[in-house]
Motif scaffolding. Structure first.
Motif, PDB file in Angstrom:
ATOM      1  N   LEU A 108       0.829  -1.210   0.000  1.00 29.12           N
ATOM      2  CA  LEU A 108       0.000   0.000   0.000  1.00 29.12           C
ATOM      3  C   LEU A 108       0.860   1.255   0.000  1.00 29.12           C
ATOM      4  N   GLU A 109       1.947   1.251   0.769  1.00 25.29           N
ATOM      5  CA  GLU A 109       2.854   2.398   0.774  1.00 25.29           C
ATOM      6  C   GLU A 109       3.433   2.633  -0.615  1.00 25.29           C
ATOM      7  N   ALA A 110       3.785   1.549  -1.295  1.00 25.28           N
ATOM      8  CA  ALA A 110       4.314   1.681  -2.656  1.00 25.28           C
ATOM      9  C   ALA A 110       3.257   2.273  -3.581  1.00 25.28           C
ATOM     10  N   TYR A 111       2.015   1.847  -3.429  1.00 25.31           N
ATOM     11  CA  TYR A 111       0.934   2.392  -4.249  1.00 25.31           C
ATOM     12  C   TYR A 111       0.763   3.886  -3.985  1.00 25.31           C
ATOM     13  N   PHE A 112       0.806   4.287  -2.714  1.00 25.28           N
ATOM     14  CA  PHE A 112       0.674   5.705  -2.393  1.00 25.28           C
ATOM     15  C   PHE A 112       1.824   6.501  -2.999  1.00 25.28           C
ATOM     16  N   SER A 113       3.014   5.919  -2.994  1.00 28.34           N
ATOM     17  CA  SER A 113       4.161   6.594  -3.616  1.00 28.34           C
ATOM     18  C   SER A 113       3.967   6.726  -5.124  1.00 28.34           C
ATOM     19  N   MET A 114       3.443   5.661  -5.741  1.00 32.54           N
ATOM     20  CA  MET A 114       3.169   5.725  -7.179  1.00 32.54           C
ATOM     21  C   MET A 114       2.142   6.807  -7.487  1.00 32.54           C
ATOM     22  N   LEU A 115       1.147   6.935  -6.620  1.00 29.97           N
ATOM     23  CA  LEU A 115       0.152   7.985  -6.818  1.00 29.97           C
ATOM     24  C   LEU A 115       0.798   9.359  -6.744  1.00 29.97           C
ATOM     25  N   GLY A 116       1.765   9.499  -5.850  1.00 30.34           N
ATOM     26  CA  GLY A 116       2.476  10.774  -5.750  1.00 30.34           C
ATOM     27  C   GLY A 116       3.172  11.112  -7.052  1.00 30.34           C
ATOM     28  N   ILE A 117       3.795  10.123  -7.662  1.00 26.92           N
ATOM     29  CA  ILE A 117       4.454  10.334  -8.956  1.00 26.92           C
ATOM     30  C   ILE A 117       3.399  10.620 -10.021  1.00 26.92           C
ATOM     31  N   GLU A 151      -2.186   6.272 -21.008  1.00 28.57           N
ATOM     32  CA  GLU A 151      -2.882   5.177 -20.345  1.00 28.57           C
ATOM     33  C   GLU A 151      -1.917   4.187 -19.684  1.00 28.57           C
ATOM     34  N   LYS A 152      -0.662   4.172 -20.119  1.00 31.17           N
ATOM     35  CA  LYS A 152       0.308   3.240 -19.545  1.00 31.17           C
ATOM     36  C   LYS A 152       0.503   3.493 -18.055  1.00 31.17           C
ATOM     37  N   ALA A 153       0.517   4.752 -17.656  1.00 29.19           N
ATOM     38  CA  ALA A 153       0.693   5.080 -16.238  1.00 29.19           C
ATOM     39  C   ALA A 153      -0.475   4.547 -15.410  1.00 29.19           C
ATOM     40  N   ILE A 154      -1.661   4.736 -15.919  1.00 27.98           N
ATOM     41  CA  ILE A 154      -2.846   4.255 -15.208  1.00 27.98           C
ATOM     42  C   ILE A 154      -2.884   2.730 -15.208  1.00 27.98           C
ATOM     43  N   ASP A 155      -2.527   2.129 -16.339  1.00 24.73           N
ATOM     44  CA  ASP A 155      -2.483   0.662 -16.410  1.00 24.73           C
ATOM     45  C   ASP A 155      -1.503   0.092 -15.386  1.00 24.73           C
ATOM     46  N   TYR A 156      -0.388   0.783 -15.203  1.00 24.58           N
ATOM     47  CA  TYR A 156       0.599   0.325 -14.215  1.00 24.58           C
ATOM     48  C   TYR A 156       0.004   0.341 -12.810  1.00 24.58           C
ATOM     49  N   LEU A 157      -0.708   1.412 -12.468  1.00 28.25           N
ATOM     50  CA  LEU A 157      -1.356   1.494 -11.158  1.00 28.25           C
ATOM     51  C   LEU A 157      -2.379   0.375 -10.982  1.00 28.25           C
ATOM     52  N   ILE A 158      -3.139   0.109 -12.025  1.00 27.57           N
ATOM     53  CA  ILE A 158      -4.145  -0.953 -11.958  1.00 27.57           C
ATOM     54  C   ILE A 158      -3.473  -2.310 -11.777  1.00 27.57           C
ATOM     55  N   ARG A 159      -2.392  -2.549 -12.504  1.00 24.72           N
ATOM     56  CA  ARG A 159      -1.669  -3.823 -12.338  1.00 24.72           C
ATOM     57  C   ARG A 159      -1.147  -3.975 -10.911  1.00 24.72           C
ATOM     58  N   TRP A 160      -0.655  -2.873 -10.336  1.00 24.94           N
ATOM     59  CA  TRP A 160      -0.145  -2.936  -8.970  1.00 24.94           C
ATOM     60  C   TRP A 160      -1.279  -3.273  -7.993  1.00 24.94           C
ATOM     61  N   LEU A 161      -2.406  -2.631  -8.158  1.00 24.29           N
ATOM     62  CA  LEU A 161      -3.558  -2.917  -7.296  1.00 24.29           C
ATOM     63  C   LEU A 161      -4.002  -4.371  -7.433  1.00 24.29           C
ATOM     64  N   ASN A 162      -3.955  -4.892  -8.644  1.00 28.62           N
ATOM     65  CA  ASN A 162      -4.310  -6.298  -8.839  1.00 28.62           C
ATOM     66  C   ASN A 162      -3.314  -7.230  -8.155  1.00 28.62           C
ATOM     67  N   LYS A 163      -2.059  -6.832  -8.089  1.00 26.52           N
ATOM     68  CA  LYS A 163      -1.062  -7.629  -7.357  1.00 26.52           C
ATOM     69  C   LYS A 163      -1.375  -7.630  -5.855  1.00 26.52           C
ATOM     70  N   GLU A 205     -11.181   1.370  -6.255  1.00 26.58           N
ATOM     71  CA  GLU A 205     -10.069   2.207  -6.713  1.00 26.58           C
ATOM     72  C   GLU A 205      -9.759   1.924  -8.185  1.00 26.58           C
ATOM     73  N   ILE A 206      -9.790   0.651  -8.550  1.00 25.52           N
ATOM     74  CA  ILE A 206      -9.544   0.270  -9.942  1.00 25.52           C
ATOM     75  C   ILE A 206     -10.619   0.861 -10.851  1.00 25.52           C
ATOM     76  N   GLU A 207     -11.859   0.818 -10.411  1.00 23.08           N
ATOM     77  CA  GLU A 207     -12.947   1.407 -11.201  1.00 23.08           C
ATOM     78  C   GLU A 207     -12.703   2.892 -11.445  1.00 23.08           C
ATOM     79  N   LYS A 208     -12.267   3.606 -10.417  1.00 20.17           N
ATOM     80  CA  LYS A 208     -11.978   5.037 -10.581  1.00 20.17           C
ATOM     81  C   LYS A 208     -10.846   5.252 -11.581  1.00 20.17           C
ATOM     82  N   LEU A 209      -9.806   4.434 -11.476  1.00 15.71           N
ATOM     83  CA  LEU A 209      -8.682   4.572 -12.395  1.00 15.71           C
ATOM     84  C   LEU A 209      -9.099   4.248 -13.830  1.00 15.71           C
ATOM     85  N   MET A 210      -9.964   3.271 -13.985  1.00 14.32           N
ATOM     86  CA  MET A 210     -10.433   2.914 -15.322  1.00 14.32           C
ATOM     87  C   MET A 210     -11.261   4.061 -15.924  1.00 14.32           C
ATOM     88  N   LEU A 211     -12.046   4.728 -15.090  1.00 10.32           N
ATOM     89  CA  LEU A 211     -12.804   5.888 -15.579  1.00 10.32           C
ATOM     90  C   LEU A 211     -11.868   6.996 -16.040  1.00 10.32           C
TER      91      LEU A 211
END
Length: 160
Positions: free
Chosen positions: A67-76, A87-99, A143-149
């Motif tokens: 979760l800390e890594a995800y929050f850091s990614m959001l900061g970037i 879309e690659k940046a958002i896809d990366y966040l979604i992949r991380w959340l799926n992990k 969160e994934i739904e929001k990112l997909m939107l």
């Protein structure tokens, strides 16, 4: 100390007025997990279920780190100029959340394999963690739904 640094980091992100205002639900889940982790850590001293308790504590630490890594990614993500974002940046966040969700499922599966415990407190915290991981997966789905939107709303540059 670590919690203070994280809170300050989260406050900076939230106060920056950036394009993606992430939901505090994941921050709340992080705080909830940190509190549960501290309770489990106390059980480590003198527990008859030391292997299980140690495994449960380890799983909380791994999830908090994810979760800390995800929050850091959001900061970037939040400092990227909208014009440069794709879309690659958002896809990366979604992949991380799926992990994180996959790790949650592994943790639940692992906790479900436990047939007997020696102490009531261990049983209690096992049940709490199972509920927590399911709830966290639900929050991650939101969160994934929001990112997909956001991804769907991005303009795709004309390739022609």
């Amino acid at each position: 100390m670590k919690k203070l640094i994280f809170v300050v980091f989260a406050a900076i992100i939230l106060a920056s007025g950036v394009s993606y205002a992430f939901d505090s639900a994941l921050l709340d889940m992080y705080d909830e997990l940190q509190q549960e982790s501290n309770k489990i850590r106390v059980l480590l001293k003198g527990s008859k279920d030391i292997v299980l308790v140690s495994s449960m504590w380890d799983s909380t630490i791994v999830t908090m780190t994810q979760l800390e890594a995800y929050f850091s990614m959001l900061g970037i993500f939040n400092i990227i100029d909208v014009k440069q974002m794709d879309e690659k940046a958002i896809d990366y966040l979604i992949r991380w959340l799926n992990k994180i969700k996959a790790t949650n499922e592994l943790n639940i599966k692992s906790l479900n394999t436990v047939k007997t415990t020696l102490e009531r407190n261990t049983e209690l915290h096992t049940a709490v963690l199972k509920v927590f991981y399911r709830k966290l997966s639900d929050k991650i789905d939101a969160e994934i739904e929001k990112l997909m939107l956001i991804s769907e709303s991005m303009e795709i540059p004309d390739q022609g």
